[in-house]
Structures are given as structure tokens and as C-alpha cells.
Scaffold this motif. Structure first.
Motif, PDB file in Angstrom:
ATOM      1  N   LEU A  46       0.825  -1.213   0.000  1.00 44.69           N
ATOM      2  CA  LEU A  46       0.000   0.000   0.000  1.00 44.69           C
ATOM      3  C   LEU A  46       0.857   1.260   0.000  1.00 44.69           C
ATOM      4  N   ASN A  49       2.244   1.739  -3.484  1.00 47.10           N
ATOM      5  CA  ASN A  49       1.181   2.230  -4.369  1.00 47.10           C
ATOM      6  C   ASN A  49       0.981   3.725  -4.206  1.00 47.10           C
ATOM      7  N   ASP A  50       0.920   4.173  -2.967  1.00 49.08           N
ATOM      8  CA  ASP A  50       0.716   5.601  -2.706  1.00 49.08           C
ATOM      9  C   ASP A  50       1.916   6.438  -3.135  1.00 49.08           C
ATOM     10  N   ASP A  53       2.345   6.060  -7.094  1.00 44.76           N
ATOM     11  CA  ASP A  53       1.120   6.166  -7.877  1.00 44.76           C
ATOM     12  C   ASP A  53       1.006   5.014  -8.881  1.00 44.76           C
ATOM     13  N   ILE A  54       1.165   3.787  -8.335  1.00 45.63           N
ATOM     14  CA  ILE A  54       1.057   2.565  -9.135  1.00 45.63           C
ATOM     15  C   ILE A  54      -0.005   1.678  -8.507  1.00 45.63           C
ATOM     16  N   GLU A  55      -0.300   0.566  -9.144  1.00 43.53           N
ATOM     17  CA  GLU A  55      -1.331  -0.362  -8.668  1.00 43.53           C
ATOM     18  C   GLU A  55      -0.753  -1.755  -8.461  1.00 43.53           C
ATOM     19  N   LEU A  56       0.080  -1.916  -7.437  1.00 45.24           N
ATOM     20  CA  LEU A  56       0.557  -3.254  -7.085  1.00 45.24           C
ATOM     21  C   LEU A  56      -0.592  -3.989  -6.420  1.00 45.24           C
ATOM     22  N   HIS A  77       6.137  -1.801 -12.869  1.00 43.17           N
ATOM     23  CA  HIS A  77       4.851  -1.099 -12.876  1.00 43.17           C
ATOM     24  C   HIS A  77       4.994   0.342 -13.354  1.00 43.17           C
ATOM     25  N   SER A  81       3.239   2.121 -16.635  1.00 45.53           N
ATOM     26  CA  SER A  81       2.363   3.277 -16.421  1.00 45.53           C
ATOM     27  C   SER A  81       2.571   4.369 -17.458  1.00 45.53           C
TER      28      SER A  81
END
Length: 89
Positions: A46, A49-50, A53-56, A77, A81
């Protein structure tokens, strides 16, 4: 390779997981050597991700065993992106 990713990942691990900086080597095993548990790994996911600015997702955790693996997954990632090499999110 994205410059600064490794340093950023290490800084996040130190700050959010209270990992001893002296133990953060690329080959350090997250579970066996750094003693991270499943909650720590989810917190790391988390946080990354923050910060980037990615979506693991949870499925990414399967391929993460070492500190170097964390950096590789983040770089993969970021490449997906659309960021160009050298750009920071």
C-alpha cells in the motif's frame, strides 16, 4: 532502470516498516532475514502504491522475496504506467 527507485524504496521501508537500514541489502530476504510478516508486506504494498502512484496487487507479492525484487516490481509497474525513464511520479 529508473534512477532513485532503489533509494526511494529503501527510504519507504525504513520509515514505514521500521527496518534497520544496515540490514537493507538487495539480497536481503523480506521474511527470513528482515522478519516481515504478512501485515508488513501488505503495508509495504500500500505504501508503494501511494508513493509511486502505481497499482501493485496481492498477486505481485508472490514474486517479491528480496529487497531487489521490490525494486524490480516497482520499476516494472512504472514502465507499464507510461512514465519515461528518469521521470519521477
Amino acid at each position: 532502470m529508473y534512477p532513485g527507485i532503489e533509494q526511494s524504496v529503501l527510504a519507504l521501508m525504513i520509515e514505514h516498516l521500521s527496518v534497520d537500514p544496515a540490514r537493507l541489502r538487495p539480497e536481503a530476504q523480506l521474511v527470513d532475514q528482515l522478519y516481515l510478516d504478512s501485515l508488513d508486506l501488505m503495508d509495504l504494498l500500500l505504501t508503494l502504491n501511494d508513493a509511486f502512484d502505481i497499482e501493485l496487487g496481492v498477486e505481485d507479492l508472490v514474486s517479491i522475496n528480496t529487497v531487489a525484487d521490490v525494486c524490480r516490481v516497482v520499476e516494472r509497474h512504472l514502465a507499464g504506467s507510461g512514465l519515461r525513464e528518469g521521470e519521477q511520479p
